[in-house]
Design an enzyme around this catalytic site. Structure first.
Site, PDB file in Angstrom:
ATOM      1  N   ASN A  72      -7.306  -3.392  10.038  1.00 37.04           N
ATOM      2  CA  ASN A  72      -8.017  -2.372  10.332  1.00 37.04           C
ATOM      3  C   ASN A  72      -8.523  -2.044  11.447  1.00 37.04           C
ATOM      4  O   ASN A  72      -9.413  -1.229  12.221  1.00 37.04           O
ATOM      5  CB  ASN A  72      -8.676  -1.457   9.188  1.00 37.04           C
TER       6      ASN A  72
ATOM      7  N   GLU B  18       0.367  -1.824  16.578  1.00 34.48           N
ATOM      8  CA  GLU B  18       0.278  -2.644  15.457  1.00 34.48           C
ATOM      9  C   GLU B  18       0.683  -4.044  15.703  1.00 34.48           C
ATOM     10  O   GLU B  18       0.160  -5.168  15.142  1.00 34.48           O
ATOM     11  CB  GLU B  18       1.029  -2.013  14.151  1.00 34.48           C
TER      12      GLU B  18
ATOM     13  N   HIS C  95      -8.593   6.728  13.270  1.00 34.18           N
ATOM     14  CA  HIS C  95      -8.738   7.754  12.383  1.00 34.18           C
ATOM     15  C   HIS C  95      -9.617   9.128  13.011  1.00 34.18           C
ATOM     16  O   HIS C  95      -9.093  10.121  12.502  1.00 34.18           O
ATOM     17  CB  HIS C  95      -9.218   7.173  11.117  1.00 34.18           C
TER      18      HIS C  95
ATOM     19  N   HIS D 227      -8.733   1.147  13.628  1.00 33.25           N
ATOM     20  CA  HIS D 227      -8.434   2.104  12.961  1.00 33.25           C
ATOM     21  C   HIS D 227      -9.614   3.077  12.350  1.00 33.25           C
ATOM     22  O   HIS D 227      -9.337   4.366  12.320  1.00 33.25           O
ATOM     23  CB  HIS D 227      -7.739   1.675  11.449  1.00 33.25           C
TER      24      HIS D 227
ATOM     25  N   LYS E 299       0.759  -1.219   0.151  1.00 36.78           N
ATOM     26  CA  LYS E 299      -0.116  -0.055  -0.069  1.00 36.78           C
ATOM     27  C   LYS E 299       0.894   1.100   0.025  1.00 36.78           C
ATOM     28  O   LYS E 299       1.589   1.460   0.807  1.00 36.78           O
ATOM     29  CB  LYS E 299      -0.945   0.029   1.436  1.00 36.78           C
TER      30      LYS E 299
ATOM     31  N   HIS F 294      -0.204   7.887  14.970  1.00 39.14           N
ATOM     32  CA  HIS F 294      -1.212   6.841  14.556  1.00 39.14           C
ATOM     33  C   HIS F 294      -1.407   5.499  15.402  1.00 39.14           C
ATOM     34  O   HIS F 294      -2.552   5.497  15.720  1.00 39.14           O
ATOM     35  CB  HIS F 294      -0.784   6.519  13.104  1.00 39.14           C
TER      36      HIS F 294
ATOM     37  N   GLU G 280      -7.418  -5.826  -0.570  1.00 39.25           N
ATOM     38  CA  GLU G 280      -8.416  -5.436   0.140  1.00 39.25           C
ATOM     39  C   GLU G 280      -9.738  -5.657  -0.195  1.00 39.25           C
ATOM     40  O   GLU G 280     -10.706  -4.582  -0.091  1.00 39.25           O
ATOM     41  CB  GLU G 280      -8.152  -4.119   1.051  1.00 39.25           C
TER      42      GLU G 280
HETATM   43  P1  NAD Z   1       7.359   8.306  10.362  1.00 38.47           P
HETATM   44  O1  NAD Z   1       7.912   7.794   9.117  1.00 38.47           O
HETATM   45  O2  NAD Z   1       6.824   9.677  10.418  1.00 38.47           O
HETATM   46  O3  NAD Z   1       8.745   8.171  11.420  1.00 38.47           O
HETATM   47  C1  NAD Z   1       8.286   8.470  12.666  1.00 38.47           C
HETATM   48  C2  NAD Z   1       9.436   9.444  13.113  1.00 38.47           C
HETATM   49  O4  NAD Z   1      10.787   8.564  13.592  1.00 38.47           O
HETATM   50  C3  NAD Z   1      10.014  10.266  12.208  1.00 38.47           C
HETATM   51  O5  NAD Z   1      10.427  11.669  12.738  1.00 38.47           O
HETATM   52  C4  NAD Z   1      11.239   9.822  11.640  1.00 38.47           C
HETATM   53  O6  NAD Z   1      12.119  10.479  10.914  1.00 38.47           O
HETATM   54  C5  NAD Z   1      11.721   8.917  12.697  1.00 38.47           C
HETATM   55  N1  NAD Z   1      12.624   7.818  12.727  1.00 38.47           N
HETATM   56  C6  NAD Z   1      12.468   6.697  11.624  1.00 38.47           C
HETATM   57  N2  NAD Z   1      13.333   5.920  11.718  1.00 38.47           N
HETATM   58  C7  NAD Z   1      13.954   6.406  13.035  1.00 38.47           C
HETATM   59  C8  NAD Z   1      15.226   5.666  13.773  1.00 38.47           C
HETATM   60  N3  NAD Z   1      15.573   4.602  13.399  1.00 38.47           N
HETATM   61  N4  NAD Z   1      15.724   6.288  14.905  1.00 38.47           N
HETATM   62  C9  NAD Z   1      15.367   7.462  14.962  1.00 38.47           C
HETATM   63  N5  NAD Z   1      14.267   8.328  14.660  1.00 38.47           N
HETATM   64  C10 NAD Z   1      13.743   7.575  13.429  1.00 38.47           C
HETATM   65  O7  NAD Z   1       6.183   7.407  10.991  1.00 38.47           O
HETATM   66  P2  NAD Z   1       5.705   5.764  10.855  1.00 38.47           P
HETATM   67  O8  NAD Z   1       5.074   5.520  12.399  1.00 38.47           O
HETATM   68  O9  NAD Z   1       7.042   5.173  10.799  1.00 38.47           O
HETATM   69  O10 NAD Z   1       4.826   6.025   9.664  1.00 38.47           O
HETATM   70  C11 NAD Z   1       3.684   6.540   9.723  1.00 38.47           C
HETATM   71  C12 NAD Z   1       2.972   6.402   8.360  1.00 38.47           C
HETATM   72  O11 NAD Z   1       2.840   5.240   7.752  1.00 38.47           O
HETATM   73  C13 NAD Z   1       1.795   7.127   8.181  1.00 38.47           C
HETATM   74  O12 NAD Z   1       1.862   8.085   7.093  1.00 38.47           O
HETATM   75  C14 NAD Z   1       0.675   5.844   7.742  1.00 38.47           C
HETATM   76  O13 NAD Z   1      -0.496   6.442   7.014  1.00 38.47           O
HETATM   77  C15 NAD Z   1       1.663   4.984   7.255  1.00 38.47           C
HETATM   78  N6  NAD Z   1       1.158   3.830   7.174  1.00 38.47           N
HETATM   79  C16 NAD Z   1       1.135   3.023   6.005  1.00 38.47           C
HETATM   80  C17 NAD Z   1       0.798   1.728   5.960  1.00 38.47           C
HETATM   81  C18 NAD Z   1       0.761   0.905   4.782  1.00 38.47           C
HETATM   82  O14 NAD Z   1       0.266  -0.162   4.594  1.00 38.47           O
HETATM   83  N7  NAD Z   1       1.283   1.524   3.679  1.00 38.47           N
HETATM   84  C19 NAD Z   1       0.298   0.847   7.144  1.00 38.47           C
HETATM   85  C20 NAD Z   1       0.504   1.865   8.440  1.00 38.47           C
HETATM   86  C21 NAD Z   1       0.840   3.258   8.366  1.00 38.47           C
HETATM   87  N1  GLY Z   2      -1.992  -1.186   7.455  1.00 36.01           N
HETATM   88  C1  GLY Z   2      -3.102  -1.903   6.649  1.00 36.01           C
HETATM   89  C2  GLY Z   2      -3.004  -2.645   5.437  1.00 36.01           C
HETATM   90  O1  GLY Z   2      -1.712  -2.803   4.942  1.00 36.01           O
HETATM   91  O2  GLY Z   2      -3.543  -3.201   5.021  1.00 36.01           O
END
Ligand code: NAD
Ligand code: GLY
Length: 359
Positions: A241, A181, A248, A244, A139, A261, A233
């Protein structure tokens, strides 16, 4: 090192999990031609970018460092990635590498889906949330001012490389958000994993490497199985979800700036579990156990103060799982057994919101 496969026929790919993987030659093995663009952000770059570049030595590697934050997960930032690809004359055989959390992974994946109608990309997730969830499953998306993840595509990576050592630099709040998660997988489809998490939460919070590796492996196995069953999906992937829809609503009501999140998902899973108990599906002991597990992971178990039942009702009406105007929720028939259903007593939801918004 451990490895798993996401089984999607010709688009199957491996997930590698281990300590110090950034330094090996695994990533390089999945680069098809000589061009590579590594995309990361200004927080992760000083920590890990050089090591990735060193592991790709001998290839034609360019790097792009983006600003850090969900507010940059936009079409405008995507343009920056396309500019870099075009300025570097990247061809259709190029490989993009996403080095960072879910924000970087989602954006780079979407850029890879669009550039010249689709090029290879590799996920190198550096947050726990990205390692157990967003880097697996294809995704990809950016946000629109009117909605999160509203513009995107399904585009699977060629490989996912998870170096568990990078979690040692992660801020504690981000670790907890990722654990939400992890807890989700136990609740929706893996009772034995739920019991394991109950035994090891303090060790996970203390970042014990062996425990983190096991939690990531089991989470990725669960995610890979769900994705292999329902890539786009149409059905069972919606179980991912859990929490979620409530979560959300919390994120939107608080302007995506107060709660992470994973924190919103933590409270959301508690709300889904409470509703499941109100419907007579879950016993009270399961609720007490879940609340304790979330609290041990330093996650919230109730919505933010000030959020009203009406805030939830109006925001949940826009959920992606609404079908023909009917709200569907992921609920728990038991620990380890989730269902997606619109067939529940709406009065029970109203009562739940009234109770939880005032507790
Ligand atoms: P993020 O990418 O913003 O990372 C969180 C923070 O941690 C940031 O400030 C980043 O720079 C920092 N960081 C990253 N790695 C680090 C490390 N090893 N050491 C220190 N700092 C570090 O947030 P996230 O929680 O990783 O991802 C959230 C995003 O993921 C949202 O946009 C959400 O929509 C998306 N998401 C996508 C899916 C999918 O299936 N594609 C699933 C869940 C969430
Ligand atoms: N995080 C939900 C999905 O990947 O479907």
């Amino acid at each position: 090192m451990q490895s798993l496969e996401v089984a999607l026929g010709a688009r199957s790919y491996p997930i590698y999990i281990g300590q110090g993987l950034l330094d090996g030659d695994l990533l390089r093995q999945h680069v098809r031609a000589s061009q590579v663009l590594v995309v990361t952000n200004e927080t992760v770059a000083p920590l890990y970018l050089q090591r990735i570049c060193d592991s790709l030595q001998g290839l034609n590697v360019e790097t792009l460092i983006l600003p850090d934050g969900e507010q940059y997960k936009t079409l405008a930032t995507l343009e920056t990635i396309f500019d870099a690809l075009l300025a570097g004359h990247h061809s259709r055989s190029t490989t993009l590498v996403a080095l960072g959390g879910g924000v970087i992974g989602d954006m780079v994946g979407f850029a890879a889906a669009c550039y010249q109608r689709g090029v290879d990309f590799l996920q190198v997730p550096t947050t726990l949330l990205a390692q157990v969830d967003s880097s697996v499953g294809g995704k990809t998306a950016v946000n629109h001012p009117r909605g999160k993840n509203m513009i995107g595509a399904f585009h699977q990576p060629r490989a996912v490389l998870i170096d568990t050592e990078v979690l040692q630099t992660l801020p504690e709040r981000q670790l907890s958000a990722g654990l939400a998660e992890v807890i989700k997988y136990g609740l929706i489809r893996d009772k034995a994993f739920h019991a394991w998490l109950n035994r090891h939460m303090e060790g996970l919070m203390a970042r014990e490497p062996a425990l983190l590796a096991e939690a990531i492996l089991v989470s990725c196995r669960n995610k890979a199985d769900v994705v292999a069953e329902d890539e786009t999906e149409q059905g069972s992937r919606a179980l991912l979800n859990l929490g979620h829809t409530f979560g959300h609503a919390i994120e939107t009501a608080t302007g995506y700036s107060e709660w992470l999140h994973g924190e919103a998902v933590g409270a959301g899973m508690m709300m889904a579990a409470e509703l499941s108990a109100d419907l007579g599906w879950l016993p009270q002991e399961a609720l007490v156990d879940l609340a304790q597990l979330l609290q041990r992971a330093r996650l919230p178990v109730a919505p933010p103060a000030g959020m009203k039942p009406a805030d939830f009702s109006s925001l949940m009406a826009h959920d992606k799982k609404v079908e023909d105007g009917r709200l569907r929720l992921v609920l728990l028939r038991a620990i380890g057994q989730a269902v997606v259903t619109g067939d529940f007593d709406k009065l029970a939801l109203t009562r739940l919101l009234e109770r939880m918004c005032h507790s």
